[in-house]
Write a protein that holds these residues in place. Structure first.
Motif, short mmCIF file in Angstrom:
data_model
loop_
_atom_site.label_atom_id
_atom_site.label_comp_id
_atom_site.label_asym_id
_atom_site.label_seq_id
_atom_site.Cartn_x
_atom_site.Cartn_y
_atom_site.Cartn_z
N ARG A 1 0.82 -1.21 0.00
CA ARG A 1 0.00 0.00 0.00
C ARG A 1 0.86 1.26 0.00
N SER A 2 2.00 1.20 0.66
CA SER A 2 2.85 2.38 0.74
C SER A 2 3.51 2.75 -0.58
N SER A 3 3.52 1.81 -1.53
CA SER A 3 4.20 2.07 -2.81
C SER A 3 3.24 2.14 -3.98
N ARG A 4 1.94 2.16 -3.71
CA ARG A 4 0.98 2.08 -4.80
C ARG A 4 0.99 3.32 -5.68
N ASN A 5 1.34 4.46 -5.14
CA ASN A 5 1.29 5.69 -5.92
C ASN A 5 2.67 6.09 -6.46
N LYS A 6 3.65 5.23 -6.25
CA LYS A 6 4.98 5.52 -6.77
C LYS A 6 5.08 5.00 -8.19
N THR A 7 5.82 5.70 -9.03
CA THR A 7 6.00 5.29 -10.41
C THR A 7 7.45 4.89 -10.63
N ALA A 8 7.66 4.00 -11.54
CA ALA A 8 9.00 3.55 -11.87
C ALA A 8 9.01 3.19 -13.35
N PRO A 9 10.18 3.23 -13.97
CA PRO A 9 10.25 2.85 -15.39
C PRO A 9 9.98 1.36 -15.55
N LEU A 10 8.79 1.01 -16.00
CA LEU A 10 8.38 -0.38 -16.10
C LEU A 10 8.07 -0.73 -17.55
N ASP A 11 8.29 -1.97 -17.88
CA ASP A 11 7.92 -2.47 -19.20
C ASP A 11 6.44 -2.82 -19.14
N LEU A 12 5.57 -1.88 -19.57
CA LEU A 12 4.14 -2.07 -19.41
C LEU A 12 3.65 -3.28 -20.19
N LEU A 13 4.14 -3.46 -21.41
CA LEU A 13 3.68 -4.59 -22.20
C LEU A 13 4.06 -5.91 -21.54
N SER A 14 5.25 -5.97 -20.96
CA SER A 14 5.67 -7.19 -20.30
C SER A 14 4.77 -7.49 -19.10
N ILE A 15 4.41 -6.46 -18.32
CA ILE A 15 3.51 -6.66 -17.19
C ILE A 15 2.17 -7.20 -17.68
N LEU A 16 1.62 -6.59 -18.73
CA LEU A 16 0.32 -6.99 -19.23
C LEU A 16 0.34 -8.40 -19.79
N GLN A 17 1.39 -8.74 -20.52
CA GLN A 17 1.47 -10.07 -21.10
C GLN A 17 1.62 -11.12 -20.01
N ARG A 18 2.50 -10.86 -19.05
CA ARG A 18 2.71 -11.84 -17.99
C ARG A 18 1.43 -12.05 -17.18
N PHE A 19 0.75 -10.95 -16.86
CA PHE A 19 -0.50 -11.04 -16.12
C PHE A 19 -1.56 -11.80 -16.92
N SER A 20 -1.69 -11.48 -18.21
CA SER A 20 -2.68 -12.15 -19.07
C SER A 20 -2.40 -13.64 -19.15
N LEU A 21 -1.14 -14.01 -19.25
CA LEU A 21 -0.78 -15.43 -19.35
C LEU A 21 -1.10 -16.18 -18.06
N VAL A 22 -0.81 -15.56 -16.93
CA VAL A 22 -1.11 -16.21 -15.66
C VAL A 22 -2.61 -16.41 -15.50
N VAL A 23 -3.41 -15.40 -15.91
CA VAL A 23 -4.87 -15.54 -15.83
C VAL A 23 -5.35 -16.65 -16.74
N VAL A 24 -4.87 -16.69 -17.97
CA VAL A 24 -5.31 -17.70 -18.93
C VAL A 24 -4.99 -19.11 -18.44
#
Length: 410
Positions: free
Chosen positions: A158-181
């Motif tokens: 919760r303490s880090s939810r509003n912090k931003t960092a240089p993230l690979d957004l596509l990689s996050i989305l793909q990994r999350f989508s694959l785990v859900v599938v």
């Protein structure tokens, strides 16, 4: 260089062309592009020089990657396709004389950031067999482990939810989508519907230019999936077999008109035999046959091979950069990307149920491979049809989460 957060499929390395034993031809029904370097090499070959004008046409734009195309024959496709189902150019001069297009297929290469990611086009029968039948398509660390191990990587304090960092957004989305599938605690249609709800929220972030909030959104959904709180909203949803049959038949009619994929036509014919149409309106008798085929033949096969359609969507997500990109198509937003994926699932699943009614006890993985391969060749390589599918979704009022849910529910 690839980073730890980027998913690199390894199943591509296992692919080997089976040559003359292949049940289809990758050079039939498609344009075969010839790059400039290959065309210039052909001009130095004495056996090819006399047929250059007859067998090749220079493209108007003349770009190096698409400098010319092969003039295909209506009956047999590529004029270099020999009677023993092999390429005459490769037989005479070696693989180094193949064009870039012929060399790379069925591999699909896309650039994710600075990393090339290679998957397989399932329009190749051998690629479809390799991908669909692999019970461990991705490395275990990508999709396996306990529930917390799979989703824990997405959780934020919760303490880090509003912090931003240089993230690979596509990689996050793909990994999350694959785990859900891959999460078999939910039925496959529920996994897709969860992705649809997620895509709706993702679209809101994109429109509001708030993509820095993506990690928090993923964290919220990971928590809801872990505690199964998303199951309750799905409980009242009722499937509509009549609509599934009706829309699938309309989809097939369009696809057959635009495609020469023989395997898709054959699978379509098997579907029609399994669930015969009585006219413009789906009857109670057809619905009864549909439900019986699902319960007696389709569902037992899927229970025995739960990875079959999971693997289709795994390859789909990685190949198309889901949910942000659809190859060979006009740009679409993430929600339309989801609707397109669900339409593919509805058609493939509905057709397989009909095919299972045709073959009954003999229904097996070979029928799944044949349909998926034919479907991909008929639909996913056809830019015109991909755009028509998006129009089809809108025209049939499928572009609403509640409506699409009734069409993918078991």
């Amino acid at each position: 260089m690839p980073t730890e957060s980027q998913i690199q499929p390894h199943y591509v390395e296992k692919f080997r062309c089976v040559g003359s034993e292949c049940t289809d031809s990758c050079c039939f029904g498609w344009q075969v592009q010839i790059d400039r370097a290959t065309y210039e090499k052909y001009q130095t070959l004495p056996d090819l020089l006399p047929v250059m004008n007859a067998r090749f046409t220079l493209t108007p734009d003349g770009v190096d990657a698409n400098f010319a195309r092969i003039n295909l024959l209506a009956s047999s496709g590529c004029p270099f396709f020999s009677a023993d189902r092999l390429c005459e150019i490769q037989k005479a001069h070696g693989a180094e004389y193949l064009s870039h297009t012929c060399t790379i297929f069925p591999r699909s290469v896309r650039l994710d950031g600075t990393v090339e990611k290679t998957t397989l086009f399932l329009s190749c029968p051998e690629a479809a067999r390799l991908v669909l039948l692999d019970p461990e398509l991705l490395p275990a660390e990508e999709v396996e482990g306990g529930t917390h191990a799979r989703y824990g990587r997405f959780l934020l304090r919760r303490s880090s939810r509003n912090k931003t960092a240089p993230l690979d957004l596509l990689s996050i989305l793909q990994r999350f989508s694959l785990v859900v599938v891959k999460d078999r605690r939910y039925a496959l249609w529920q996994r897709l519907f969860i992705l649809g709800m997620f895509c709706g929220r993702l679209r809101e972030l994109a429109l509001a230019h708030q993509m820095a909030r993506l990690p928090a959104l993923v964290s919220d959904y990971a928590e809801m999936i872990m505690d199964k709180s998303l199951k309750r909203p799905m409980e009242p949803i009722q499937g509509q077999p009549a609509a599934q049959l009706d829309l699938t038949r309309k989809f097939i009619e369009r696809a057959v008109k635009l495609s020469v994929a023989a395997s898709f036509r054959e699978s379509s014919a098997d579907f029609q035999v399994g669930i015969p149409s009585s006219g413009d309106t789906v009857t109670d008798r057809e619905i009864a046959a549909y439900n019986a085929a699902h319960d007696s033949y389709y569902e037992p096969l899927m229970q025995a091979h739960p990875f079959l359609l999971e693997n289709f969507f795994t390859n789909y997500i990685l190949q198309d950069g889901f949910p942000f990109n659809i190859k060979n198509s006009k740009p679409v937003d993430v929600r339309s990307s989801f609707f397109l994926m669900c339409t593919h699932y509805m058609v493939i699943r509905t057709m397989l149920i009909g095919i299972s009614g045709r073959y009954r006890e003999q229904f097996g993985t070979q029928h799944v491979i044949k349909l998926v391969q034919g479907f991909c060749k008929a639909v996913q390589h056809n830019a015109t049809f991909i755009n028509e599918t998006l129009d089809f979704i809108g025209g049939c009022n499928l572009n609403h989460p509640g409506e699409i849910a009734t069409l993918i529910k078991n």
